[in-house]
Design an enzyme around this catalytic site. Structure first.
Site, PDB file in Angstrom:
ATOM      1  N   GLY A 295       0.912  -1.674   0.373  1.00 20.19           N
ATOM      2  CA  GLY A 295       0.272   0.264   0.014  1.00 20.19           C
ATOM      3  C   GLY A 295       0.539   1.618   0.034  1.00 20.19           C
ATOM      4  N   SER A 296       1.979   1.323  -0.598  1.00 17.81           N
ATOM      5  CA  SER A 296       2.903   2.277  -0.602  1.00 17.81           C
ATOM      6  C   SER A 296       1.748   3.751  -1.443  1.00 17.81           C
ATOM      7  CB  SER A 296       4.115   2.386  -0.975  1.00 17.81           C
ATOM      8  OG  SER A 296       4.471   2.646  -2.576  1.00 17.81           O
TER       9      SER A 296
ATOM     10  N   HIS B 210      -0.561   1.788 -13.015  1.00 20.72           N
ATOM     11  CA  HIS B 210       0.511   0.333 -13.843  1.00 20.72           C
ATOM     12  C   HIS B 210       1.491   0.772 -13.950  1.00 20.72           C
ATOM     13  CE1 HIS B 210       1.170  -3.335 -16.491  1.00 20.72           C
ATOM     14  NE2 HIS B 210       1.623  -2.021 -17.163  1.00 20.72           N
TER      15      HIS B 210
HETATM   16  C1  GRF Z   1       2.301  -0.602  -7.723  1.00 22.27           C
HETATM   17  O1  GRF Z   1       3.970  -0.929  -8.458  1.00 22.27           O
HETATM   18  C2  GRF Z   1       1.655  -0.621  -8.830  1.00 22.27           C
HETATM   19  O2  GRF Z   1       1.369   0.416  -9.829  1.00 22.27           O
HETATM   20  C3  GRF Z   1       1.288  -2.127  -8.954  1.00 22.27           C
HETATM   21  O3  GRF Z   1       1.845  -2.672  -8.209  1.00 22.27           O
HETATM   22  C4  GRF Z   1       2.265  -1.745  -7.318  1.00 22.27           C
HETATM   23  C5  GRF Z   1       1.440  -1.616  -5.764  1.00 22.27           C
HETATM   24  O4  GRF Z   1       2.736  -0.839  -4.877  1.00 22.27           O
HETATM   25  N1  GRF Z   1      -0.095  -2.080  -9.565  1.00 22.27           N
HETATM   26  P1  GRF Z   1       2.461  -0.350  -3.804  1.00 22.27           P
HETATM   27  O5  GRF Z   1       1.494  -1.351  -3.331  1.00 22.27           O
HETATM   28  O6  GRF Z   1       0.680   0.654  -3.806  1.00 22.27           O
HETATM   29  O7  GRF Z   1       3.131   0.083  -2.486  1.00 22.27           O
END
Ligand code: GRF
Length: 214
Positions: A12-13, A109
């Site tokens: 969830g960053s 994405h």
């Molecule tokens: C991100 O790179 C997003 O683009 C992809 O999955 C990753 C999720 O990262 N769909 P986070 O959980 O938001 O840290």
């Protein structure tokens, strides 16, 4: 004020970047729910710590994808969400969900779409030898990673990059781009007309000039 329902599956960053943006006094959105399909998702703890309502809808507990998606929709509707924000949400969404949230579900994405859809995105980019990669925020359609593009941010691909080093550079760009696109939707300068995205900002600010994150 946009009411966001954020879907996550992991750390969830991106969700955290949106939480931080919502803390800015002029940000035109607030988060009404963070929903994970994985009970162990690290992002749930971060959301709860920020005082945001959380829910788990575990896809494994449902007999069909359609039942799973209906359960998610019900949670989101009960929370009053009007924009669904997929942030590292790792399930494909189908018509059961998308018909109900038509034009109201967005995703991020980690590539410059339409290049490198699907998984192993950074491996794909390195194998193709591109010199620039980045991230894309788009409206979610049934065709995976192919909905109307709301915004993109570009980063360089550097000699010696590995999938991990490229992913880390792109992730920083994601954290800038996702709040910017949500701001645009909330403030109304970014909107959808059918399948066409309209950005009414004057040049050179306009989204047609992509955000570049060094
Ligand atoms: C991100 O790179 C997003 O683009 C992809 O999955 C990753 C999720 O990262 N769909 P986070 O959980 O938001 O840290």
């Amino acid at each position: 004020m946009l009411k966001l329902g954020i879907l996550i599956s992991g750390r969830g960053s991106n969700m955290q970047a949106i939480i931080d943006a919502c803390g800015e006094p002029d940000f035109p959105a607030r988060i009404v729910l963070v929903l994970s399909n994985r009970p162990e998702a690290g992002g749930l703890k971060r959301a709860a710590e920020a005082g945001i309502p959380i829910a788990v809808v575990d896809h494994k507990a449902y007999a069909s994808r359609s039942d799973f998606e209906t359960a998610m929709s019900e949670h989101l509707a009960a929370a009053g969400a009007d924009l669904v924000v997929c942030a590292g949400f790792m399930r494909v969404l189908t018509a059961t969900f998308l018909d109900r949230w038509r034009d109201r579900a967005i995703n991020i994405h980690p590539s410059l779409l339409p290049s490198f859809r699907g998984t192993h995105v950074h491996e794909q980019a390195l194998a193709a030898g591109v010199k620039i990669s980045g991230c894309t925020v788009h409206v979610v359609r049934a065709d995976v990673d192919a909905g109307p593009i709301l915004g993109q941010a570009a980063v360089p691909v550097l000699p010696g990059d590995t999938p991990d080093s490229l992913a880390a550079r792109i992730l920083k760009a994601e954290h800038a781009l996702y709040p910017l696109c949500i701001r645009g939707l909330g403030e109304g300068w970014l909107r959808l007309d059918g399948d066409r995205v309209i950005d009414t900002r004057p040049a050179p600010e306009a989204a047609q000039a992509p955000l570049i994150v060094p």
